[in-house]
Design an enzyme around this catalytic site. Structure first.
Site, short mmCIF file in Angstrom:
data_model
loop_
_atom_site.label_atom_id
_atom_site.label_comp_id
_atom_site.label_asym_id
_atom_site.label_seq_id
_atom_site.Cartn_x
_atom_site.Cartn_y
_atom_site.Cartn_z
N HIS A 199 0.83 -1.21 0.00
CA HIS A 199 0.00 0.00 0.00
C HIS A 199 0.87 1.26 0.00
O HIS A 199 0.61 2.21 -0.74
CB HIS A 199 -0.89 -0.03 1.24
CG HIS A 199 -1.90 1.03 1.25
ND1 HIS A 199 -3.11 0.89 0.64
CD2 HIS A 199 -1.85 2.28 1.74
CE1 HIS A 199 -3.78 2.01 0.79
NE2 HIS A 199 -3.04 2.88 1.44
N CYS A 496 3.42 -5.03 -17.56
CA CYS A 496 2.52 -4.14 -16.82
C CYS A 496 2.70 -4.24 -15.32
O CYS A 496 1.95 -3.66 -14.57
CB CYS A 496 1.06 -4.42 -17.20
SG CYS A 496 0.53 -6.07 -16.74
C1 PEP Z 1 1.48 -8.27 -11.71
O1 PEP Z 1 1.32 -9.31 -11.05
O2 PEP Z 1 2.60 -7.84 -12.06
C2 PEP Z 1 0.32 -7.46 -12.11
C3 PEP Z 1 0.44 -6.44 -12.93
O3 PEP Z 1 -0.87 -7.78 -11.54
P1 PEP Z 1 -1.29 -7.37 -10.03
O4 PEP Z 1 -0.21 -6.50 -9.47
O5 PEP Z 1 -2.59 -6.70 -10.13
O6 PEP Z 1 -1.35 -8.72 -9.37
#
Ligand code: PEP
Ligand code: MG
Length: 564
Positions: A199, A496
């Site tokens: 967070h 991402c």
């Molecule tokens: C990840 O796991 O890198 C991702 C982009 O998904 P989240 O952080 O929402 O699990």
């Protein structure tokens, strides 16, 4: 890593190392959140009849002072922070719990005991009611701590309002602590706990202030000590030489100013295009991201829209929410991720089983096995939103582990007229990326989970934060393998996860051959600017340099030596 707790404070020049999560350099004194007062529920003898009225007035004044301060902070905050603080202020003046406390005082309880008892009573009631009410329990406890502190003449718990720019150091920070932080006064964050996706890290990224998490020894730095926080290297220097520190801050500011001039689109200095995109969680975030040079949305985390929703939203309700994001980036690329429910993001309507290890359990695409209608409805809603907005998004599934899962998802998405892809966040999927690519049109690498599952280390654990560092060479090897599989068949492969928010690592990923980088909106400019300063060959050299390393620190150093 855990916080080491030496008995003395660190000497001048001591450099503490943590996990860097938001770049930037700041030099300022340390402030710390106030400690919560110890509340002994049974403390204090019953009051004599004659003292009860005065004690009631003392309580009323304390509660009113707390509410007034919260209202004042709400008035000075903006957006969601202001709303959170205003709602807490309203709860502080709620007649229900105030009346319950007053009654206890009338019956003879001292104010602290009365507050504690009344809040406990309401916590129990709110918890039983469930849903939105249950979520107010943290706020109730926050109010209790503030009122008890006031009654005891102690400083209010939570983040103090500094009167000069300061570095907030804490064990960890709760949402109420961080709501309303003013980035011109709290100029950097450092925590003993938390990982790169905690967070604290997310808030720091939103505020655009340097942040380091999982810093052993942080607790030993006394409030008021001057520190130099380097959010790129992940270092905190205790009482550094002032002139050197100020120089480093000025240097970092020059780099940030250069980044501020960057207006996209994403290319290397020699013109190699890499789309720089934003990660968003709803329409408001998408509209905010639209103000940055982000060329589109590389990850729309749809599950975050429904964390407080008890029953499955209708197709129409979902379509309206998705349409907001598509509209914000009208004419641009948007990648919608289907619900990544489970693990640390359970959804009340997803029917999660009780599991000993939710991160390894029925999460992401796996919920569709027992509840296929949930995925069908969501794909239908995305298709409706596409139709309404005239902006057809790509869709991708989270937590894909097998080629069959990818095929099933792709078939369903295509049946709705959507372009299917999957996330690569499980090592099995990275290893079989070539076979998964036979079914889908693109891949998006989620480095947060890929690091968690590759290193067998909980991404929320501070003790394991060095393992979940996306610079871990094992993680980067799987990223490289995935990107190579995409290049072999000419299909896009983006990143991402938080790795894409680190400007240096973004260049390394570009060297591997990723076609897009999707990061929090606050990171977009830094990533794009850094990319624009290096050539594709430098990126490739940096990528070659990191694959031969044996640790995250070595990988970072190798990239720095090539990319500067
Ligand atoms: C990840 O796991 O890198 C991702 C982009 O998904 P989240 O952080 O929402 O699990
Ligand atoms: Mg993930």
């Amino acid at each position: 890593m855990t916080a080491s707790s030496s008995l003395s404070s660190p000497t001048a020049g001591t450099v503490l190392h943590g996990v860097p999560v938001v770049a930037g350099v700041q030099y300022a004194p340390v402030i710390r959140p106030g400690r919560l007062p110890e509340v002994d529920a049974d403390a204090g003898a019953d009051l004599a009849e004659g003292d009860r009225d005065a004690e009631g007035q003392r309580f009323t004044a304390a509660a009113a002072a707390v509410a007034e301060r919260l209202r004042d902070r709400a008035a000075h905050a903006t957006g969601a922070a202001s709303e959170v603080l205003a709602a807490t202020a309203t709860l502080a003046t709620d007649r229900g719990w105030l009346g319950a406390a007053e009654k206890r005082i009338k019956d003879g309880a001292p104010a602290v005991r009365a507050v504690n008892g009344a809040i406990d009573q309401f916590v129990e009631m709110f918890t039983k009611l469930g849903g939105l009410m249950a979520e107010r329990v943290t706020d109730l406890r926050d109010i209790r701590d503030r009122v008890v502190a006031e009654l005891n003449g102690l400083p209010e718990p939570g983040v103090p309002l500094p009167d000069e720019p300061s570095v907030l150091c804490a064990e960890d920070l709760a949402p109420a602590d961080t709501a309303g932080l003013d980035p011109s006064l709290v100029v950097a964050l450092a925590t003993t706990l938390g990982g790169p996706t905690s967070h604290t890290a997310i808030i720091a990224r939103q505020l655009g202030i340097p942040c380091i998490v999982a810093v052993p020894g942080l607790d030993d730095i006394p409030a008021g000590t001057m520190v130099l926080v380097d959010g790129t290297r992940g270092t905190i220097t205790v009482s550094p030489d002032e002139a050197t520190a100020r120089n480093e801050v000025a240097e970092a500011r020059r780099a940030a100013d250069a980044a501020a001039d960057w207006s996209g689109p994403g290319t290397t200095a020699d013109g190699h295009a890499v789309a720089v995109l934003a990660n968003v969680q709803d329409g408001a975030a998408a509209r905010a991201a639209r103000e940055t040079p982000a060329e589109g949305v590389g990850l729309f985390r749809t599950e975050l829209c429904f964390l407080n929703t008890d029953t499955e939203p209708t197709v129409d309700e979902q379509a309206s929410i998705y349409a907001e994001v598509l509209e914000a980036f009208s004419g641009n690329k948007v990648v919608v991720r289907t619900l990544d429910a489970g693990s640390d993001k359970p959804l009340k309507f997803a029917g999660h089983p009780d599991e000993a290890n939710p991160a390894l359990g029925v999460r992401g695409i796996r919920i569709a096995a027992n509840n296929p209608a949930l995925l069908d409805h969501q794909l239908e809603a995305i298709a409706v939103a596409a139709e309404r907005t005239g902006n057809p998004p790509w869709v991708m599934a989270p937590m894909i582990a097998t080629a069959d899962e990818a095929k099933n998802f792709a078939d369903k998405a295509r049946a709705h007229g959507l372009t299917p892809g999957v996330m690569i966040e499980v090592p099995a999927a990275a290893l079989l990326a070539d076979r998964i690519l036979q079914h889908v049109d693109f891949l998006s690498i989620g480095t947060n989970d890929l690091a968690q599952y590759t290193m067998a280390a909980d991404r929320m654990s501070a003790d394991l934060a060095t393992l979940t560092d996306p610079w871990q060479p094992a993680v980067l090897a799987l990223v490289a393998m995935t990107v190579k599989a995409g290049a072999a068949v000419g299909k896009p492969v983006g990143v991402c996860g938080e790795a894409a928010a680190d400007p240096l690592l973004a260049c390394v990923l570009t060297g591997f051959g990723v076609t897009s980088l999707s990061a929090a909106a606050a990171a977009v400019q830094g990533v794009g600017a850094k990319l624009s300063q290096v050539t594709l060959q430098q990126c490739r050299d940096a990528a070659d340099a990191v694959v031969g390393t044996s640790s995250a620190a070595e990988a970072r150093a190798a990239a720095l030596s090539v990319l500067g």
